[in-house]
Enzyme design. Sequence first.
Site, short mmCIF file in Angstrom:
data_model
loop_
_atom_site.label_atom_id
_atom_site.label_comp_id
_atom_site.label_asym_id
_atom_site.label_seq_id
_atom_site.Cartn_x
_atom_site.Cartn_y
_atom_site.Cartn_z
N CYS A 228 -0.76 -3.99 4.22
CA CYS A 228 -1.50 -5.24 4.32
C CYS A 228 -0.52 -6.40 4.28
CB CYS A 228 -2.53 -5.34 3.20
SG CYS A 228 -1.82 -5.24 1.55
N SER B 24 0.82 -1.21 0.00
CA SER B 24 0.00 0.00 0.00
C SER B 24 0.85 1.26 0.00
CB SER B 24 -1.06 0.02 1.11
OG SER B 24 -2.04 0.97 0.74
N HIS C 7 3.17 14.59 5.63
CA HIS C 7 2.96 16.01 5.33
C HIS C 7 3.47 16.75 6.55
CE1 HIS C 7 0.43 14.66 2.04
NE2 HIS C 7 -0.12 13.82 2.90
#
Length: 125
Positions: free
Chosen positions: A93, A73, A78
Amino acid sequence: MSEAGAHRLHLPAGSHLLADLSGIEASRLGDCDELEALLRSAAAAAGARVLHSHFHGFGDGYGVTGVVLLAESHISIHTWPEDGFAAVDIFMCGASRPQTALELIQAALAPQHCQLNTVRRAAGN
């Protein structure tokens, strides 16, 4: 096999960690290369496979936004150096260990506080 039946065979499950890290020294939050290396290292430590990454800095004294795409994934960050804040998003996952990635990131950024939300992600029943 019907499309619905094929969908039932693919049951991805994972953990999505949303971490708000605050009280971080500004100097730790503005360098694209350092943050990219950190997130790539975190992915490797978690047992994930990096596919690609992209980071963008907003200029001297400003933050960075970046993402590491994983076979499992992603990890994104930020940052707001002026506020000593970083938002970290880790979704993994399979056998990968997102908590390990977060621990490595926290060790490097040394936040005073971490607010963590964990979401279990799964398809199917």
